[in-house]
Design a protein around this motif. Structure first.
Motif, PDB file in Angstrom:
ATOM      1  N   GLU A 666       1.086  10.285   7.927  1.00 17.32           N
ATOM      2  CA  GLU A 666       1.735  11.123   6.907  1.00 17.32           C
ATOM      3  C   GLU A 666       2.766  12.053   7.532  1.00 17.32           C
ATOM      4  O   GLU A 666       3.885  12.188   7.025  1.00 17.32           O
ATOM      5  CB  GLU A 666       0.662  11.932   6.172  1.00 17.32           C
ATOM      6  CG  GLU A 666       1.241  12.810   5.078  1.00 17.32           C
ATOM      7  CD  GLU A 666       0.179  13.586   4.325  1.00 17.32           C
ATOM      8  OE1 GLU A 666       0.559  14.421   3.473  1.00 17.32           O
ATOM      9  OE2 GLU A 666      -1.016  13.369   4.588  1.00 17.32           O
ATOM     10  N   ARG A 670       6.850  11.332   6.777  1.00 14.26           N
ATOM     11  CA  ARG A 670       7.571  12.378   6.037  1.00 14.26           C
ATOM     12  C   ARG A 670       8.680  12.985   6.900  1.00 14.26           C
ATOM     13  O   ARG A 670       9.753  13.318   6.404  1.00 14.26           O
ATOM     14  CB  ARG A 670       6.589  13.454   5.569  1.00 14.26           C
ATOM     15  CG  ARG A 670       5.603  12.953   4.533  1.00 14.26           C
ATOM     16  CD  ARG A 670       4.812  14.101   3.894  1.00 14.26           C
ATOM     17  NE  ARG A 670       3.795  13.601   2.998  1.00 14.26           N
ATOM     18  CZ  ARG A 670       4.008  13.153   1.764  1.00 14.26           C
ATOM     19  NH1 ARG A 670       5.258  13.154   1.297  1.00 14.26           N
ATOM     20  NH2 ARG A 670       3.024  12.714   1.015  1.00 14.26           N
ATOM     21  N   LYS A 701       1.861   3.546   0.086  1.00 17.20           N
ATOM     22  CA  LYS A 701       1.963   4.723  -0.771  1.00 17.20           C
ATOM     23  C   LYS A 701       2.876   5.776  -0.134  1.00 17.20           C
ATOM     24  O   LYS A 701       3.720   6.383  -0.820  1.00 17.20           O
ATOM     25  CB  LYS A 701       0.575   5.302  -1.015  1.00 17.20           C
ATOM     26  CG  LYS A 701       0.574   6.494  -1.955  1.00 17.20           C
ATOM     27  CD  LYS A 701      -0.850   7.000  -2.170  1.00 17.20           C
ATOM     28  CE  LYS A 701      -0.856   8.218  -3.101  1.00 17.20           C
ATOM     29  NZ  LYS A 701      -2.229   8.752  -3.293  1.00 17.20           N
ATOM     30  N   GLU A 704       6.501   4.722  -0.422  1.00 19.33           N
ATOM     31  CA  GLU A 704       7.018   4.911  -1.784  1.00 19.33           C
ATOM     32  C   GLU A 704       7.265   6.392  -2.078  1.00 19.33           C
ATOM     33  O   GLU A 704       8.264   6.741  -2.724  1.00 19.33           O
ATOM     34  CB  GLU A 704       6.016   4.327  -2.791  1.00 19.33           C
ATOM     35  CG  GLU A 704       5.933   2.806  -2.754  1.00 19.33           C
ATOM     36  CD  GLU A 704       4.901   2.270  -3.729  1.00 19.33           C
ATOM     37  OE1 GLU A 704       4.140   3.101  -4.289  1.00 19.33           O
ATOM     38  OE2 GLU A 704       4.851   1.039  -3.935  1.00 19.33           O
ATOM     39  N   GLU A 705       6.371   7.265  -1.613  1.00 23.73           N
ATOM     40  CA  GLU A 705       6.525   8.697  -1.892  1.00 23.73           C
ATOM     41  C   GLU A 705       7.726   9.285  -1.168  1.00 23.73           C
ATOM     42  O   GLU A 705       8.453  10.106  -1.720  1.00 23.73           O
ATOM     43  CB  GLU A 705       5.248   9.442  -1.474  1.00 23.73           C
ATOM     44  CG  GLU A 705       4.052   9.168  -2.377  1.00 23.73           C
ATOM     45  CD  GLU A 705       2.811   9.890  -1.891  1.00 23.73           C
ATOM     46  OE1 GLU A 705       2.885  10.534  -0.816  1.00 23.73           O
ATOM     47  OE2 GLU A 705       1.770   9.817  -2.571  1.00 23.73           O
ATOM     48  N   THR A 706       7.935   8.867   0.095  1.00 23.54           N
ATOM     49  CA  THR A 706       9.002   9.467   0.908  1.00 23.54           C
ATOM     50  C   THR A 706      10.338   8.733   0.789  1.00 23.54           C
ATOM     51  O   THR A 706      11.360   9.243   1.234  1.00 23.54           O
ATOM     52  CB  THR A 706       8.580   9.466   2.384  1.00 23.54           C
ATOM     53  OG1 THR A 706       8.368   8.099   2.808  1.00 23.54           O
ATOM     54  CG2 THR A 706       7.293  10.247   2.585  1.00 23.54           C
TER      55      THR A 706
END
Length: 868
Positions: A666, A670, A701, A704-706
């Motif tokens: 993570e 990010r 996931k 996709e989020e970043t």
């Protein structure tokens, strides 16, 4: 004690009840209405329709009671069904038969009971309609008793109507689904009903057949006789063919005759009793007749040749794979008649084992020589027999070759051998391995190619002699048995439990980081097994002490290791019991420190206090920084810097690696998503982390989020990921590749270094382990390995990274050999990402063309310029 006559009567009663097929059926309004009416008529809170089965009474309908059934042994209705009349108990407290009944002393607290039996034809009662109150009542009047019995009779009528409706529905289903032809004809010999099976059997559709005479399905030579017979029955004569099955020829629409089996009966008008017509059930027995002929021939052959052999003899046709021969011994061995076997194949007879049987048959056909196989066979009754079967090809040059088999039942011999072997290696009291069994397991582990260190844990039950003295040896033995069972359950899957004798148990634990693992297991044993045991109505406390010894090489023998563990056990007892000790004091201290470090690492991960540093990867040709490798670091508040070679194994052993890996993934993804230039970032995956089933989902996931381009993420794995379960590992790699992620092989040249991995999976990059880069200047062997890896990379189209570059000389050597990328302290030490702000924030990264006319500058200078 119930008489034989009473037992027979009860069996008849239960048979009648089960034929109604009403037990455990869904609620039905007709029955619910009756119990509700009864509750109103008799002003009672509880009314039940109770059906009394073998061991329970089940309530078809009920008012005022939540449960659906009770045990028959305490049921009031058990007595009611034995009475010809209503059973009434006005106050159960005053009736010695019921005063202590649990249904009286506990919920539903019955004080009043009146039950009317549900009587079927023949006088048997299958259940009751019963009234229940929680307070005593006056006896029912004569009129009320009569009313209660009438309601019970209505219930019985509903049960019988229900059965008739079910029978009619079943009859329709049977007619529609049976493979037998079902034909109805009236007294004029005209067909009135014709099912689907009749259409298929005789070639006439239902529309064509209905209205035609029955003679359409009979050979002409028999039609007249049949018609005369039916006319005689209509006239009142007795029919010889009714209620029996006969075989005769039938006629297909195409004119071809075939054999059938006919069952014929009459049906009468239910109101007048007058004959309405005839019903026939017809079965095509062509195949059966053909099979009977085959079986007859096979039987004659067996009778003459092999019928009396003591071994099972069978034969299969090579083409059809159907059985042609089975002798008497075969019937006995497999538990089935030969009529069920001959003419059928393994797929039909033994579907669960047919693939294995087919494979063994093919082996004989392929090799042309006999083969022998031992294995288990399950009979239809569930009995398992051990068989030794020899197969051979017979008549290979003929038009009809056979696979001939001779099978012997070796069950008793095999079980005797297994029992002797088991007894030699197991403790008879606990079923655990004995000293010899544990010693054998230890030797097998030492000889295993997976060279793990081995710990032996000796566990002793504190004060066990006092248990024997106080409670006796029987209780003591039960305590040992119960402890052995629990001990086995809490050990890891790869550990082996045993009993050395007396109250001393042992466990063998193979593991990497074996000291920490052994300490963890010992803590689990102490915390979960140092408890009270309830045996023989007594509560017995079992305290434990544990001694641990570790074999760090394959030279330590079992007895020596046991002696060391015994010494450690003695020390544990002398230090106060209820604890564990390692044999070596330094090892004991090391395990304690490691356990403390694990606790501190757990807290550090929870606090997200680990630091991620980044080390650049640079192109040797241009000096351009193409990306970074993310490296996790731990700056301990007291011990200072702790290397990943120390805390990563602890994380893997303790199960923290997934939490640590999630934190790194993570944090890095990010961070990389915020960079201006599209630099790649590499993350190392531990083998333990790689086997996490949620890994792919988590990475997808985060991407996709970043919104990070998957092509910028590079995951580095070592060969350890692929060694244990190559198939699953390759599947995971393929899934990651499908997301667009790049995969690199890290530390290549160490470990197994199997080139087959590059054939199995198209890696994007291979990294030369720093140990070879460090020694390549002075060591010709290291240089040769570096050259080989670079050549491999070029041949496979892979980027090749030289790790651990610390000098300009190493850098130049790698450039001369054609290495494409480098990484190491000579370029830059791992640093917080802020250190590289000039690289990650510029809109374009440095390239050779942007450096002006400095083509003469060294690669090191270009890299330095690129890092800003």
């Amino acid at each position: 004690m119930e008489t034989q006559q009473g037992q027979a009567s009860e069996r008849v009663r239960l048979d009648i009840l089960h034929r109604f097929d009403i037990l455990d059926s869904a609620p039905e309004k007709a029955f619910d209405n009756i119990v509700e009416l009864a509750a109103d008529l008799f002003s009672v809170p509880t009314v039940l329709i109770s059906l009394v089965a073998e061991e329970r009474q089940w309530f078809k309908a009920k008012v005022g009671l939540d449960v659906c059934e009770t045990d028959r042994s305490i049921s009031f209705c058990t007595l009611t069904i034995k009475e010809p009349d209503i059973l009434e108990v006005c106050d159960t407290y005053l009736d010695s038969r019921f005063a202590n009944n649990p249904l009286v002393t506990k919920a539903p607290h019955i004080r009043y009971y009146a039950g009317a039996p549900l009587i079927v034809e023949g006088g048997h009662a299958i259940g009751t309609l019963c009234l229940i109150d929680q307070k005593p009542r006056r006896p029912l009047s004569k009129a009320k008793r009569k009313l209660l019995q009438r309601l019970a009779d209505q219930i019985m009528q509903q049960i019988e109507l229900r059965a008739l409706r079910a029978a009619g529905h079943i009859a329709k289903l049977v007619s529609a689904t049976t493979s037998d032809a079902m034909i109805l004809a009236n007294t004029e010999n005209v067909i009135t009903e014709w099912n689907m099976a009749a259409e298929k059997m005789f070639g006439w559709s239902q529309a064509e057949a209905v209205g035609k005479p029955l003679s359409i399905i009979m050979p002409k030579r028999l039609a007249a006789k049949h018609e005369n017979g039916l006319r005689g029955v209509v006239a009142g004569k007795r029919a010889k063919l009714f209620q029996q099955t006969i075989e005769l020829p039938a006629l297909h629409r195409n004119g071809q005759e075939f054999p059938i089996e006919l069952s014929l009966t009459r049906w009468d008008n239910p109101e007048t009793g007058v004959l309405d017509g005839f019903a026939s059930i017809i079965r095509d027995i062509s195949e059966r007749k053909a099979l009977e002929e085959e079986r007859s021939q096979a039987r004659q052959f067996l009778d003459e040749v092999i019928e009396n052999l003591p071994a099972m003899v069978w034969a299969k046709d090579v083409k059809s794979r159907k059985y042609k021969i089975l002798n008497r011994a075969g019937e006995k061995l497999i538990g089935r008649k030969r009529e069920d076997i001959i003419g059928r194949g393994d797929d039909e007879l033994f579907p669960e084992a047919s693939d294995a049987y087919r494979s063994r048959d093919e082996k004989v056909l392929k090799n042309g020589s006999a083969s022998i196989y031992e294995g288990e066979f399950t009979r239809p009754n569930g009995a398992i027999r051990r068989m030794r079967t020899k197969r051979a090809l017979v008549g290979a040059e003929s038009d009809a070759p056979y696979i001939l088999g001779i099978s012997e039942d070796i069950t008793e011999r095999y079980l005797a051998e297994q029992k002797i072997a088991h007894m030699a290696m197991h403790d008879p009291l606990t079923g655990l391995r004995n000293r010899a069994g544990i010693a054998k397991e230890y030797e097998l582990l030492k000889a295993s190619p997976d060279k793990k260190d081995i710990a032996i844990l000796c566990i002793d039950l504190d004060q066990f002699k006092a248990v024997n003295d106080l409670h006796g040896h029987t209780i003591g033995d039960q305590l040992l048995s119960e402890f052995g069972s629990r001990f086995t359950q809490i050990l890891p899957d790869n550990a082996t439990a045993g009993r050395m004798g007396g109250d001393e148990f042992i466990a063998i634990l193979p593991a990497r980081n074996v000291e920490a693992r052994a300490a963890y297991v010992a803590e689990q044993v102490l915390s979960q097994l140092s408890k009270n045991y309830h045996i023989g109505g007594k509560s017995i406390h079992a305290g434990l002490s544990i001694g641990i010894a570790v074999s760090m090489d394959d030279k330590t023998d079992f007895e020596a290791l046991c002696q060391s563990a015994d010494r450690a056990l003695y020390r544990a007892k002398t230090q106060g019991r209820g604890q564990f000790c390692f044999f070596d004091e330094a090892m004991d201290r090391q395990a304690t420190e490691r356990r403390q470090l694990e606790l501190e690492l757990r807290q550090t991960i929870e606090d997200r206090a680990l630091q991620v540093q980044y080390q650049p990867l640079a192109c040797l040709e241009t000096g351009q920084v193409n990306g970074f490798e993310a490296l996790v670091r731990w700056n301990h508040p007291e011990q200072g810097y702790i290397g990943p070679d120390v805390f990563i194994p602890i994380a893997e052993e303790s199960g923290l690696i997934n939490e640590l890996g999630d934190f790194v993934l993570e944090t890095v993804i990010r961070e990389a998503a915020s960079w201006v230039p599209p630099l790649r970032v590499a993350i190392n995956l531990s083998p333990v982390q790689f086997r996490n089933k949620n890994l792919i989902t988590k990475i997808n996931k985060l991407l996709e989020e970043t919104k990070l381009d998957p092509g910028r993420l590079e995951l580095e794995i070592t060969e350890g990921v692929l060694i244990h379960d190559t198939k699953t590992a390759l599947s995971t790699l393929e899934s990651l590749r499908n997301l667009g992620i790049r995969i690199a092989m890290d530390d290549f040249g160490t470990g197994y270094s199997s080139l087959s991995y590059f054939r199995m999976f198209p890696f994007d990059k291979v990294k030369i382990d720093q140990s070879f880069v460090r020694d390549m200047i002075q060591n010709p062997q290291s240089l040769a390995i570096v050259q080989a890896v670079i050549g491999l990379g070029k041949g496979l189209g892979l980027s090749v990274v030289g790790e651990g570059v610390e000098t300009e000389e190493q850098l130049a050597a790698l450039r001369d050999e054609g290495c494409s990328m480098v990484q190491g302290f000579h370029i830059s030490r791992p640093q917080p990402i802020e250190y590289f702000a000039s690289v990650i924030k510029r809109s374009k990264v440095f390239t050779e063309n942007q450096s002006g006319n400095d083509s003469q500058n060294s690669t090191s200078e270009k890299m330095a310029a690129n890092l800003g």
